[in-house]
Design an enzyme around this catalytic site. Structure first.
Site, PDB file in Angstrom:
ATOM      1  N   CYS A 119      -0.004  -0.117   0.148  1.00  0.00           N
ATOM      2  CA  CYS A 119       0.203  -1.514  -0.261  1.00  0.00           C
ATOM      3  C   CYS A 119      -0.826  -1.852  -1.338  1.00  0.00           C
ATOM      4  CB  CYS A 119       0.144  -2.465   0.941  1.00  0.00           C
ATOM      5  SG  CYS A 119      -1.447  -2.557   1.774  1.00  0.00           S
ATOM      6  N   ASN A 169      -4.662  -2.602   1.095  1.00  0.00           N
ATOM      7  CA  ASN A 169      -4.894  -1.707   2.237  1.00  0.00           C
ATOM      8  C   ASN A 169      -5.667  -2.403   3.366  1.00  0.00           C
ATOM      9  OD1 ASN A 169      -6.506   1.496   2.992  1.00  0.00           O
ATOM     10  ND2 ASN A 169      -4.532   0.760   3.669  1.00  0.00           N
ATOM     11  N   CYS A 179      -3.775  -5.383   4.976  1.00  0.00           N
ATOM     12  CA  CYS A 179      -2.754  -6.119   5.744  1.00  0.00           C
ATOM     13  C   CYS A 179      -1.565  -5.232   6.137  1.00  0.00           C
ATOM     14  CB  CYS A 179      -2.247  -7.326   4.964  1.00  0.00           C
ATOM     15  SG  CYS A 179      -3.532  -8.530   4.545  1.00  0.00           S
ATOM     16  N   ARG A 180      -0.704  -4.918   5.153  1.00  0.00           N
ATOM     17  CA  ARG A 180       0.576  -4.278   5.475  1.00  0.00           C
ATOM     18  C   ARG A 180       0.471  -2.789   5.768  1.00  0.00           C
ATOM     19  NH1 ARG A 180       3.380  -6.261   0.117  1.00  0.00           N
ATOM     20  NH2 ARG A 180       1.227  -5.832  -0.496  1.00  0.00           N
ATOM     21  N   SER A 181      -0.131  -2.016   4.853  1.00  0.00           N
ATOM     22  CA  SER A 181      -0.128  -0.562   5.069  1.00  0.00           C
ATOM     23  C   SER A 181      -0.983  -0.130   6.268  1.00  0.00           C
ATOM     24  CB  SER A 181      -0.488   0.218   3.792  1.00  0.00           C
ATOM     25  OG  SER A 181      -1.791  -0.051   3.344  1.00  0.00           O
ATOM     26  N   ASP A 202       3.977 -10.059   1.300  1.00  0.00           N
ATOM     27  CA  ASP A 202       2.534  -9.871   1.475  1.00  0.00           C
ATOM     28  C   ASP A 202       1.946 -10.997   2.316  1.00  0.00           C
ATOM     29  OD1 ASP A 202      -0.142  -9.350   1.269  1.00  0.00           O
ATOM     30  OD2 ASP A 202      -0.050  -8.806  -0.844  1.00  0.00           O
TER      31      ASP A 202
HETATM   32  P1  4NP Z   1      -2.032  -5.963   1.499  1.00  0.00           P
HETATM   33  O1  4NP Z   1      -2.406  -7.493   1.224  1.00  0.00           O
HETATM   34  O2  4NP Z   1      -1.631  -5.392   0.166  1.00  0.00           O
HETATM   35  O3  4NP Z   1      -0.883  -6.038   2.444  1.00  0.00           O
HETATM   36  O4  4NP Z   1      -3.258  -5.344   2.104  1.00  0.00           O
HETATM   37  C1  4NP Z   1      -3.367  -7.876   0.262  1.00  0.00           C
HETATM   38  C2  4NP Z   1      -4.697  -7.874   0.579  1.00  0.00           C
HETATM   39  C3  4NP Z   1      -5.626  -8.279  -0.351  1.00  0.00           C
HETATM   40  C4  4NP Z   1      -5.215  -8.692  -1.615  1.00  0.00           C
HETATM   41  C5  4NP Z   1      -3.872  -8.680  -1.922  1.00  0.00           C
HETATM   42  C6  4NP Z   1      -2.945  -8.271  -0.995  1.00  0.00           C
HETATM   43  N1  4NP Z   1      -6.158  -9.137  -2.578  1.00  0.00           N
HETATM   44  O5  4NP Z   1      -5.750  -9.555  -3.674  1.00  0.00           O
HETATM   45  O6  4NP Z   1      -7.365  -9.101  -2.314  1.00  0.00           O
END
Ligand code: 4NP
Length: 157
Positions: free
Chosen positions: A8, A11, A13-15, A124
């Site tokens: 994702c 790294n 939240c989702r993955s 997201d």
């Molecule tokens: P993820 O979510 O891609 O599912 O881990 C996010 C976590 C942090 C950020 C964006 C998406 N960020 O911009 O910091």
């Protein structure tokens, strides 16, 4: 050994949720010596951090371990080392392609595995706050991924 990598953006939240859920399903089936799971983000902002509180809350609710998990950034070597690279959304696919330098890459999206879902990307939760939705999609997507791996590698699940 079959190697699966979820990707994702951050790294956190989702993955990582997909990694933990997939590992849990693999252990339930006694396949931990056949399939290895990892996750990575295309961004580097959260490297070294544990999963986001929202992801941890859902995993706690379902009794799924996220012990020792820490965010890391996707690197081009991952493309050589993993048999299944499963991205959460279209921008992840584009970012991975940039890193590995090529259109040719055989990349999956989690939602490719769930053709009956209207959503074509995993939203997201860092922005939506909806971690329950991610869990539902990840849980179904991991079941479908296990079925695909089973059929492609003649494993009995
Ligand atoms: P993820 O979510 O891609 O599912 O881990 C996010 C976590 C942090 C950020 C964006 C998406 N960020 O911009 O910091």
């Amino acid at each position: 050994m079959i190697h699966v990598l979820f990707v994702c953006l951050g790294n956190i939240c989702r993955s990582p949720m997909a990694e933990a859920v997939m590992r849990h399903k693999i252990e339930q089936r006694g396949l931990q010596d056949r399939i290895r799971v990892d996750s990575a983000g295309t961004g580097n902002w959260h490297v070294g951090k544990p999963p986001h509180e929202g992801t941890r809350q859902l995993l706690d609710e379902y009794g799924i371990s996220y012990a020792n998990m820490a965010a890391r950034q996707f690197a081009s070597a991952d493309f050589e080392q993993f048999d299944y690279i499963v991205c959460m959304d279209d921008s992840n696919v584009a970012n991975v392609r940039k890193v590995i330098g090529g259109e040719k890459a055989d990349l999956l999206k989690l939602m490719d595995l769930l053709p009956d879902e209207t959503l074509r990307e995993v939203p997201d939760p860092y922005y939506t706050g909806n971690f329950e939705e991610v869990y539902r999609l990840v849980d179904a997507g991991c079941d479908a991924l296990l079925k695909r791996i089973e059929s492609e590698h003649s494993l009995s699940l």
